[in-house]
Design an enzyme around this catalytic site. Structure first.
Site, PDB file in Angstrom:
ATOM      1  N   GLU A  83       0.828  -1.221   0.000  1.00 29.45           N
ATOM      2  CA  GLU A  83       0.000   0.000   0.000  1.00 29.45           C
ATOM      3  C   GLU A  83       0.856   1.263   0.000  1.00 29.45           C
ATOM      4  O   GLU A  83       1.704   1.438   0.876  1.00 29.45           O
ATOM      5  CB  GLU A  83      -0.906  -0.020   1.243  1.00 29.45           C
ATOM      6  N   LYS A 261      -7.212  -0.863  11.769  1.00 28.04           N
ATOM      7  CA  LYS A 261      -6.601  -1.254  10.487  1.00 28.04           C
ATOM      8  C   LYS A 261      -5.376  -0.373  10.231  1.00 28.04           C
ATOM      9  O   LYS A 261      -4.334  -0.840   9.758  1.00 28.04           O
ATOM     10  CB  LYS A 261      -7.632  -1.122   9.354  1.00 28.04           C
ATOM     11  N   ASP A 277       4.237 -14.512  11.677  1.00 26.48           N
ATOM     12  CA  ASP A 277       2.923 -15.040  11.327  1.00 26.48           C
ATOM     13  C   ASP A 277       1.931 -13.873  11.426  1.00 26.48           C
ATOM     14  O   ASP A 277       1.451 -13.529  12.511  1.00 26.48           O
ATOM     15  CB  ASP A 277       2.557 -16.164  12.306  1.00 26.48           C
ATOM     16  N   HIS A 375      -1.716  10.918  -0.646  1.00 25.83           N
ATOM     17  CA  HIS A 375      -1.779   9.808  -1.603  1.00 25.83           C
ATOM     18  C   HIS A 375      -1.516  10.325  -3.017  1.00 25.83           C
ATOM     19  O   HIS A 375      -0.760   9.744  -3.784  1.00 25.83           O
ATOM     20  CB  HIS A 375      -3.188   9.188  -1.610  1.00 25.83           C
TER      21      HIS A 375
END
Ligand code: MEV
Length: 423
Positions: A83, A261, A277, A375
């Site tokens: 991302e 998130k 993991d 962005h």
């Protein structure tokens, strides 16, 4: 330890210049550099031994977040993520925390939980009593499965027994609480759970089904804390904005999921880079976020008396620096070398700090200009480079595209041509 993690203009360098800089700061060898330059750094036969039915290897970009000071030490942070903006955001937030002395973080002892599920016991509390009264035997049998762990100071620390109600009736759940030292510990505790299960059946007359670790690793937590001077953040108004952003997450699970998130963007990027993991970490984080019966944010942001921003993170962090993918993936090994970590505890502390910084970056951007501007700037940069811009041309092309509000490859090419024709 790296000499400094403050590398102004690192994002403006070419990949090979960045590798050179990294070599200088992180004491890398020629072999390490070769690995970074390789198109496919994981040999296919290694991959073939890691999982089943291998047909290829997936590439994920590996970036370095700069500016981190954690527990007064400088760290360059390897992050593997697809991302855009995440590495830039982490570096940016780290710079703000740096102004207040960086981030402090502390992980608990590396205690993992193994669960043994016992059913068909007529009197669950008698079973509980029996199991707990023979705790010592249970611990000895579990420990006997891993003499190496015992030698390095790990092993079973305690046994707990819970009687739970379930749709299939009451069950007696035994927990082995195991100090797994520098391992993630899944294999270690699963082996122990399997070893003690026959004893539990024999003592209680019940039937054991599952013997497996719990990913709700709530005995293996990391806590991170930072104070960001209001000036470094952009003023008291921005401090208020971040606190409001956090409060939104604290009051609304729909927002809390996105808030968390953002934290996991940082945590998982470091996890992937260091061969952890990632699913175990995700499972642990979200189960912990819901531990009070309602899904909550994993951080808290508040304003202190002087108007500065204070952030706190608390979450499970089951990571290892031995065994698993860490042992076989050369890039994971190199990432650990770049971090210079000596223990799994230190890695957990770094990852907690990165999660906190990542959250700060997101909340600050969201509470001010929004995240799209950043962005778009990064996107424009990528387009400028794809169009062939180099050196100073990159900034010029980006600036012009942003001014025009047209972020497209054809526009990048046209601007580049016009800059070159004027030279
Ligand atoms: C995007 O990957 C992460 C954010 O949505 C996190 C957040 O909203 O806090 C920006």
């Amino acid at each position: 330890m790296v000499k400094t993690s403050r590398i102004p203009g690192y994002h403006k360098l070419s990949v090979s210049e960045r590798i050179d800089k990294l070599r200088e700061l992180a004491n890398l060898t020629e072999e390490d550099l070769e690995l970074l330059r390789k198109a496919v750094p994981l040999p296919i036969d290694t991959a073939d031994r890691m999982i089943e039915n291998v047909v290829g290897i997936l590439g994920i970009p590996l970036g370095i977040a700069t500016n981190f000071v954690i527990n007064k030490k400088e760290y360059l942070i390897p992050m593997a993520i697809e991302e855009p903006s995440v590495v830039a955001a982490a570096s940016n937030a780290a710079k703000m925390t740096r102004a207040g002395g960086g981030i402090m973080a502390e992980a608990t002892d590396p205690l993992m939980i193994a669960q043994i599920q016992l059913v068909n016991v007529p009197s669950p509390y008698t079973a509980k009593y029996v199991i707990l009264s023979r705790k010592r035997e249970l611990i000895d049998v579990a420990n006997s499965t891993n003499p190496v762990l015992i030698k390095v100071g790990g092993g079973v620390r305690d046994v707990e027994v819970r009687v739970i109600e379930s749709p299939a009736g009451p069950m007696v759940i035994t927990h082995l609480i195991v100090d797994v030292r520098d391992a993630m510990g899944a294999n270690t505790v699963n082996t122990m759970a399997e070893a003690v299960a026959p004893l539990i059946e024999k003592w209680t007359g019940g039937k054991v089904y599952l013997r497996i670790l719990s990913n709700l690793a709530d005995r293996r937590l990391v806590r991170a804390w930072t104070k960001v001077p209001k000036e470094a953040l952009g003023g008291e108004d921005v401090v208020d904005g971040v606190v409001y952003a956090w409060a939104f997450a604290a009051g609304d699970p729909y927002r809390a999921a996105t808030h968390n998130k953002g934290i996991m963007n940082g945590v998982i990027a470091v996890a992937l880079a260091t061969g952890q993991d990632t699913r175990a970490l995700e499972a642990g984080a979200h189960a912990y976020a819901a531990r009070n019966g309602r899904y909550e944010p994993l951080t808290v942001w508040e304003k202190d008396h002087d108007g500065n921003l204070v952030g706190y993170l608390e979450m499970p962090m089951a990571v290892g620096i031995i065994g698993g993918a860490v042992k076989v993936n050369p890039v994971a090994k190199l990432s650990l070398k770049i971090l210079g970590v000596q223990t799994a505890k230190e890695l957990a502390e770094i990852m907690g700090a990165v999660g906190l910084a990542q959250n700060l970056a997101a909340l600050r951007a969201l509470a001010t200009e929004g995240i799209q501007k950043g962005h778009m700037k990064l996107h424009a940069r990528q387009l400028a480079i794809t169009a062939g811009a180099t050196g100073e041309e990159v900034d010029l092309v980006v600036e012009e595209m942003l001014k025009r509000g047209e972020i497209r490859i054809d526009v990048a090419k046209e601007i580049l041509e016009s800059i070159r024709s004027k030279k």
